[in-house]
Motif scaffolding. Structure first.
Motif, PDB file in Angstrom:
ATOM      1  N   ALA A   1       0.857  -1.181   0.000  1.00 52.73           N
ATOM      2  CA  ALA A   1       0.000   0.000   0.000  1.00 52.73           C
ATOM      3  C   ALA A   1       0.892   1.230   0.000  1.00 52.73           C
ATOM      4  CB  ALA A   1      -0.916   0.003   1.222  1.00 52.73           C
ATOM      5  N   GLN A   2       0.475   2.227  -0.771  1.00 51.52           N
ATOM      6  CA  GLN A   2       1.205   3.490  -0.824  1.00 51.52           C
ATOM      7  C   GLN A   2       0.367   4.566  -0.145  1.00 51.52           C
ATOM      8  OE1 GLN A   2       2.755   4.555  -4.721  1.00 51.52           O
ATOM      9  NE2 GLN A   2       2.719   2.396  -5.335  1.00 51.52           N
ATOM     10  N   ARG A   3       0.982   5.265   0.782  1.00 51.16           N
ATOM     11  CA  ARG A   3       0.272   6.304   1.533  1.00 51.16           C
ATOM     12  C   ARG A   3       1.198   7.479   1.748  1.00 51.16           C
ATOM     13  NH1 ARG A   3      -0.178   8.160   6.686  1.00 51.16           N
ATOM     14  NH2 ARG A   3      -2.219   9.000   7.281  1.00 51.16           N
ATOM     15  N   LEU A   4       0.864   8.585   1.163  1.00 46.56           N
ATOM     16  CA  LEU A   4       1.612   9.836   1.350  1.00 46.56           C
ATOM     17  C   LEU A   4       3.110   9.623   1.078  1.00 46.56           C
ATOM     18  CD1 LEU A   4      -0.179  11.089   4.606  1.00 46.56           C
ATOM     19  CD2 LEU A   4      -0.670  11.687   2.205  1.00 46.56           C
ATOM     20  N   GLY A   5       3.407   8.909   0.013  1.00 47.42           N
ATOM     21  CA  GLY A   5       4.789   8.714  -0.383  1.00 47.42           C
ATOM     22  C   GLY A   5       5.487   7.543   0.271  1.00 47.42           C
ATOM     23  N   ALA A   6       4.861   6.915   1.232  1.00 48.49           N
ATOM     24  CA  ALA A   6       5.468   5.776   1.930  1.00 48.49           C
ATOM     25  C   ALA A   6       4.873   4.476   1.403  1.00 48.49           C
ATOM     26  CB  ALA A   6       5.239   5.883   3.430  1.00 48.49           C
ATOM     27  N   HIS A   7       5.725   3.443   1.319  1.00 47.34           N
ATOM     28  CA  HIS A   7       5.276   2.126   0.881  1.00 47.34           C
ATOM     29  C   HIS A   7       5.247   1.188   2.084  1.00 47.34           C
ATOM     30  CE1 HIS A   7       6.176   3.748  -3.042  1.00 47.34           C
ATOM     31  NE2 HIS A   7       5.703   2.671  -3.614  1.00 47.34           N
ATOM     32  N   PHE A   8       4.182   0.435   2.196  1.00 42.82           N
ATOM     33  CA  PHE A   8       4.049  -0.544   3.258  1.00 42.82           C
ATOM     34  C   PHE A   8       3.878  -1.919   2.621  1.00 42.82           C
ATOM     35  CE2 PHE A   8       3.716   2.511   6.639  1.00 42.82           C
ATOM     36  CZ  PHE A   8       3.207   3.638   6.027  1.00 42.82           C
ATOM     37  N   TRP A   9       4.449  -2.933   3.286  1.00 44.94           N
ATOM     38  CA  TRP A   9       4.430  -4.289   2.738  1.00 44.94           C
ATOM     39  C   TRP A   9       3.919  -5.284   3.752  1.00 44.94           C
ATOM     40  CZ3 TRP A   9       5.861  -5.143  -2.310  1.00 44.94           C
ATOM     41  CH2 TRP A   9       6.543  -4.102  -2.952  1.00 44.94           C
ATOM     42  N   GLY A  10       3.251  -6.305   3.249  1.00 38.65           N
ATOM     43  CA  GLY A  10       2.883  -7.417   4.092  1.00 38.65           C
ATOM     44  C   GLY A  10       4.041  -8.397   4.192  1.00 38.65           C
ATOM     45  N   GLN A  11       3.810  -9.499   4.898  1.00 37.54           N
ATOM     46  CA  GLN A  11       4.873 -10.468   5.139  1.00 37.54           C
ATOM     47  C   GLN A  11       4.999 -11.480   4.013  1.00 37.54           C
ATOM     48  OE1 GLN A  11       1.856 -10.750   6.313  1.00 37.54           O
ATOM     49  NE2 GLN A  11       1.295 -12.890   6.022  1.00 37.54           N
ATOM     50  N   GLY A  12       4.024 -11.527   3.135  1.00 40.93           N
ATOM     51  CA  GLY A  12       4.060 -12.423   1.990  1.00 40.93           C
ATOM     52  C   GLY A  12       3.325 -13.722   2.239  1.00 40.93           C
ATOM     53  N   THR A  13       2.838 -14.301   1.155  1.00 43.64           N
ATOM     54  CA  THR A  13       2.180 -15.604   1.219  1.00 43.64           C
ATOM     55  C   THR A  13       2.646 -16.436   0.026  1.00 43.64           C
ATOM     56  OG1 THR A  13       0.034 -16.745   1.432  1.00 43.64           O
ATOM     57  CG2 THR A  13       0.093 -14.825  -0.023  1.00 43.64           C
ATOM     58  N   GLN A  14       2.974 -17.700   0.299  1.00 43.69           N
ATOM     59  CA  GLN A  14       3.540 -18.559  -0.739  1.00 43.69           C
ATOM     60  C   GLN A  14       2.436 -19.126  -1.620  1.00 43.69           C
ATOM     61  OE1 GLN A  14       6.920 -19.525  -1.423  1.00 43.69           O
ATOM     62  NE2 GLN A  14       5.956 -20.419  -3.252  1.00 43.69           N
ATOM     63  N   VAL A  15       2.639 -19.040  -2.917  1.00 45.16           N
ATOM     64  CA  VAL A  15       1.764 -19.680  -3.893  1.00 45.16           C
ATOM     65  C   VAL A  15       2.619 -20.669  -4.680  1.00 45.16           C
ATOM     66  CG1 VAL A  15       0.405 -19.372  -5.995  1.00 45.16           C
ATOM     67  CG2 VAL A  15       0.166 -17.750  -4.088  1.00 45.16           C
ATOM     68  N   THR A  16       2.202 -21.917  -4.677  1.00 42.38           N
ATOM     69  CA  THR A  16       2.922 -22.955  -5.401  1.00 42.38           C
ATOM     70  C   THR A  16       1.972 -23.635  -6.374  1.00 42.38           C
ATOM     71  OG1 THR A  16       4.383 -23.337  -3.513  1.00 42.38           O
ATOM     72  CG2 THR A  16       4.315 -25.040  -5.209  1.00 42.38           C
ATOM     73  N   VAL A  17       2.345 -23.650  -7.651  1.00 43.81           N
ATOM     74  CA  VAL A  17       1.516 -24.257  -8.689  1.00 43.81           C
ATOM     75  C   VAL A  17       2.252 -25.478  -9.225  1.00 43.81           C
ATOM     76  CG1 VAL A  17       0.267 -23.899 -10.840  1.00 43.81           C
ATOM     77  CG2 VAL A  17       0.645 -21.967  -9.274  1.00 43.81           C
ATOM     78  N   SER A  18       1.644 -26.633  -9.060  1.00 38.21           N
ATOM     79  CA  SER A  18       2.271 -27.878  -9.521  1.00 38.21           C
ATOM     80  C   SER A  18       1.840 -28.197 -10.952  1.00 38.21           C
ATOM     81  CB  SER A  18       1.899 -29.030  -8.594  1.00 38.21           C
ATOM     82  OG  SER A  18       0.507 -29.253  -8.622  1.00 38.21           O
ATOM     83  N   SER A  19       2.737 -28.818 -11.700  1.00 34.61           N
ATOM     84  CA  SER A  19       2.429 -29.152 -13.099  1.00 34.61           C
ATOM     85  C   SER A  19       1.792 -30.511 -13.226  1.00 34.61           C
ATOM     86  CB  SER A  19       3.715 -29.113 -13.928  1.00 34.61           C
ATOM     87  OG  SER A  19       4.674 -29.973 -13.374  1.00 34.61           O
TER      88      SER A  19
END
Length: 115
Positions: free
Chosen positions: A97-115
């Motif tokens: 998220a961008q707010r007043l020039g600052a960027h904020f980040w979450g911790q991330g979530t893994q997505v794995t797609v198997s073939s």
């Protein structure tokens, strides 16, 4: 400060779907842009999709027509609907998220797609 918490990642077969959620809390007023990025091990983080406060969306060419970003202001939550997933979509996905020039980040979530 803005706190972002992602959820919804997991393991899915190629061709399947997942919906990621990003719940925001804290000082979330004046957020101008919400987005999703993704990153593979040893690679740079790359843009997936963004949505502005006015509702304009933007997508990476690699996900156009397959992914959709949306926002529920009542729930302070941003979503990423991912359809027709491919093995090359396997990444850690981050909400931002961008707010007043600052960027904020979450911790991330893994997505794995198997073939």
């Amino acid at each position: 400060q803005v706190q972002l918490v992602e959820s919804g990642g997991g393991l899915v077969q190629a061709g399947g779907s997942l919906r990621l959620s990003c719940a925001a809390s804290g000082n979330i007023g004046s957020i101008s842009v919400w987005g999703w990025y993704r990153q593979a091990p040893g690679k740079q983080r790359e843009l997936v999709a963004t949505i502005t406060s006015g509702g304009s969306t933007n997508y990476a060419d690699s996900v156009k027509g397959r992914f959709a970003i949306s926002r529920d202001d009542a729930k302070n939550t941003v979503y990423l609907q991912m359809d027709s997933l491919k093995p090359e979509d396997t990444r850690v996905y981050y909400c931002t998220a961008q707010r007043l020039g600052a960027h904020f980040w979450g911790q991330g979530t893994q997505v794995t797609v198997s073939s």
